[in-house]
Design a protein around this motif. Structure first.
Motif, PDB file in Angstrom:
ATOM      1  N   THR A   5     -20.656  -4.823   1.935  1.00  0.00           N
ATOM      2  CA  THR A   5     -19.398  -4.863   3.150  1.00  0.00           C
ATOM      3  C   THR A   5     -18.242  -5.058   2.539  1.00  0.00           C
ATOM      4  N   GLU A   6     -16.954  -4.515   3.192  1.00  0.00           N
ATOM      5  CA  GLU A   6     -15.775  -4.706   2.535  1.00  0.00           C
ATOM      6  C   GLU A   6     -15.500  -6.098   2.477  1.00  0.00           C
ATOM      7  N   ARG A   7     -14.889  -6.512   1.417  1.00  0.00           N
ATOM      8  CA  ARG A   7     -14.309  -7.929   0.952  1.00  0.00           C
ATOM      9  C   ARG A   7     -13.124  -7.910   0.406  1.00  0.00           C
ATOM     10  N   TYR A   8     -12.348  -8.424   1.041  1.00  0.00           N
ATOM     11  CA  TYR A   8     -10.640  -8.494   0.517  1.00  0.00           C
ATOM     12  C   TYR A   8     -10.495  -9.914   0.035  1.00  0.00           C
ATOM     13  N   LEU A   9      -9.332  -9.596  -0.913  1.00  0.00           N
ATOM     14  CA  LEU A   9      -8.816 -11.102  -1.448  1.00  0.00           C
ATOM     15  C   LEU A   9      -8.134 -11.918  -0.488  1.00  0.00           C
ATOM     16  N   PRO A  10      -7.907 -13.214  -0.458  1.00  0.00           N
ATOM     17  CA  PRO A  10      -7.238 -13.858   0.491  1.00  0.00           C
ATOM     18  C   PRO A  10      -5.887 -13.659   0.258  1.00  0.00           C
ATOM     19  N   CYS A  11      -5.040 -13.371   1.296  1.00  0.00           N
ATOM     20  CA  CYS A  11      -3.912 -12.642   1.213  1.00  0.00           C
ATOM     21  C   CYS A  11      -2.656 -13.834   1.673  1.00  0.00           C
ATOM     22  N   ASP A  12      -3.151 -14.821   2.433  1.00  0.00           N
ATOM     23  CA  ASP A  12      -2.189 -15.853   2.925  1.00  0.00           C
ATOM     24  C   ASP A  12      -1.676 -16.832   1.735  1.00  0.00           C
ATOM     25  N   ASP A  13      -2.477 -17.125   0.815  1.00  0.00           N
ATOM     26  CA  ASP A  13      -1.857 -18.011  -0.334  1.00  0.00           C
ATOM     27  C   ASP A  13      -2.043 -17.302  -1.556  1.00  0.00           C
ATOM     28  N   PHE A  14      -0.889 -17.252  -2.177  1.00  0.00           N
ATOM     29  CA  PHE A  14      -0.880 -16.555  -3.435  1.00  0.00           C
ATOM     30  C   PHE A  14      -1.672 -17.050  -4.559  1.00  0.00           C
ATOM     31  N   LEU A  15      -1.650 -18.415  -4.837  1.00  0.00           N
ATOM     32  CA  LEU A  15      -2.571 -19.199  -5.967  1.00  0.00           C
ATOM     33  C   LEU A  15      -4.085 -18.662  -5.443  1.00  0.00           C
ATOM     34  N   LYS A  16      -4.558 -18.658  -4.141  1.00  0.00           N
ATOM     35  CA  LYS A  16      -5.768 -18.160  -3.979  1.00  0.00           C
ATOM     36  C   LYS A  16      -6.327 -16.862  -4.486  1.00  0.00           C
ATOM     37  N   PHE A  17      -5.054 -16.038  -4.043  1.00  0.00           N
ATOM     38  CA  PHE A  17      -5.302 -14.617  -4.410  1.00  0.00           C
ATOM     39  C   PHE A  17      -5.190 -14.330  -6.056  1.00  0.00           C
ATOM     40  N   ALA A  20      -8.940 -15.510  -7.141  1.00  0.00           N
ATOM     41  CA  ALA A  20      -9.985 -14.614  -6.611  1.00  0.00           C
ATOM     42  C   ALA A  20      -9.678 -13.285  -7.530  1.00  0.00           C
ATOM     43  N   LEU A  21      -8.756 -12.787  -7.735  1.00  0.00           N
ATOM     44  CA  LEU A  21      -8.296 -11.833  -8.701  1.00  0.00           C
ATOM     45  C   LEU A  21      -8.940 -12.036 -10.274  1.00  0.00           C
ATOM     46  N   LYS A  22      -8.641 -13.124 -10.630  1.00  0.00           N
ATOM     47  CA  LYS A  22      -9.091 -13.495 -11.917  1.00  0.00           C
ATOM     48  C   LYS A  22     -10.631 -13.500 -11.790  1.00  0.00           C
ATOM     49  N   ARG A  23     -11.394 -13.881 -10.841  1.00  0.00           N
ATOM     50  CA  ARG A  23     -12.723 -13.948 -10.838  1.00  0.00           C
ATOM     51  C   ARG A  23     -13.510 -12.354 -10.808  1.00  0.00           C
ATOM     52  N   LEU A  24     -12.612 -11.481 -10.230  1.00  0.00           N
ATOM     53  CA  LEU A  24     -12.913 -10.219 -10.132  1.00  0.00           C
ATOM     54  C   LEU A  24     -12.627  -9.342 -11.477  1.00  0.00           C
ATOM     55  N   ARG A  25     -11.616  -9.857 -12.298  1.00  0.00           N
ATOM     56  CA  ARG A  25     -11.619  -9.384 -13.337  1.00  0.00           C
ATOM     57  C   ARG A  25     -12.360  -9.974 -14.715  1.00  0.00           C
ATOM     58  N   LEU A  26     -13.198 -10.810 -14.484  1.00  0.00           N
ATOM     59  CA  LEU A  26     -14.434 -11.178 -15.308  1.00  0.00           C
ATOM     60  C   LEU A  26     -14.819  -9.932 -16.015  1.00  0.00           C
ATOM     61  N   MET A 113       2.494  -9.797  -5.644  1.00  0.00           N
ATOM     62  CA  MET A 113       1.353  -8.883  -5.431  1.00  0.00           C
ATOM     63  C   MET A 113       1.580  -7.636  -5.950  1.00  0.00           C
ATOM     64  N   GLN A 114       2.789  -7.173  -5.724  1.00  0.00           N
ATOM     65  CA  GLN A 114       3.149  -5.716  -6.332  1.00  0.00           C
ATOM     66  C   GLN A 114       2.902  -5.635  -7.877  1.00  0.00           C
ATOM     67  N   GLN A 115       3.262  -6.999  -8.485  1.00  0.00           N
ATOM     68  CA  GLN A 115       3.170  -6.863  -9.800  1.00  0.00           C
ATOM     69  C   GLN A 115       1.835  -6.920 -10.264  1.00  0.00           C
ATOM     70  N   GLU A 116       1.012  -7.466  -9.544  1.00  0.00           N
ATOM     71  CA  GLU A 116      -0.377  -7.520  -9.709  1.00  0.00           C
ATOM     72  C   GLU A 116      -0.858  -6.016 -10.019  1.00  0.00           C
ATOM     73  N   MET A 117      -0.487  -5.066  -9.265  1.00  0.00           N
ATOM     74  CA  MET A 117      -0.820  -3.712  -9.532  1.00  0.00           C
ATOM     75  C   MET A 117      -0.475  -3.132 -10.948  1.00  0.00           C
ATOM     76  N   SER A 118       0.595  -3.743 -11.428  1.00  0.00           N
ATOM     77  CA  SER A 118       1.107  -3.255 -12.731  1.00  0.00           C
ATOM     78  C   SER A 118       0.125  -3.923 -13.669  1.00  0.00           C
ATOM     79  N   ILE A 119      -0.180  -5.419 -13.566  1.00  0.00           N
ATOM     80  CA  ILE A 119      -1.227  -5.975 -14.447  1.00  0.00           C
ATOM     81  C   ILE A 119      -2.618  -5.394 -14.476  1.00  0.00           C
TER      82      ILE A 119
END
Length: 149
Positions: A5-17, A20-26, A113-119
């Protein structure tokens, strides 16, 4: 096997975002350990198919990259829409301080969030260097990535 299933990061709170991104980068953070576990040293190279293992790691990483890319872009799209709505609200009520505060907050979130694309690009480059230009270069060459404009 059921389709994921398509799952996305939480977008409403940047810290949660970010969390979640940190976990995906493990997978990227643990890539050296994974390589040491699956790619044999010279003395054991006949016991493991390094080409198969390198390709499997590459495929795993690509799935992770695609998921992260889609998730980050999804959040950018949502927050960008929120910024547009708040800009319109600001035009409708130019003296409303609460709208201005909310607009600035969303604009900051959008930039982060746009900076995260560069990261993400830096993380990918680092991982590819470690995996395919140092450890798997003799066993597996990944397909040339298409240039995304």
């Amino acid at each position: 096997m059921a389709a994921p299933t398509e799952r996305y990061l939480p977008c409403d709170d940047f810290l949660k975002f970010q969390d979640a991104l940190k976990r995906l980068r493990l997978i990227d953070d643990r890539i050296v350990h994974a390589l040491n576990s699956v790619i044999p040293t010279q003395s054991f190279k006949d016991k493991v198919n390094a080409t198969t293992e390198c390709k499997r790691l590459y495929d795993e990483m690509q799935v992770s990259y695609d998921q992260r890319d889609k998730s980050i872009r999804h959040c950018i799209e949502i927050v960008n829409d929120d910024v547009k709505k708040l800009r319109q609200s600001k035009l409708d009520a130019p003296d409303d301080v609460d709208i201005l505060r909310a607009l600035r907050k969303e604009q900051t979130k959008l930039r982060l969030m746009q900076q995260e694309m560069s990261i993400e690009e830096v993380v990918r480059d680092r991982t590819h260097k470690v995996v395919f230009y140092e450890r798997c270069r003799d066993s597996y060459t990944p397909p040339v990535a298409p240039i995304v404009l």
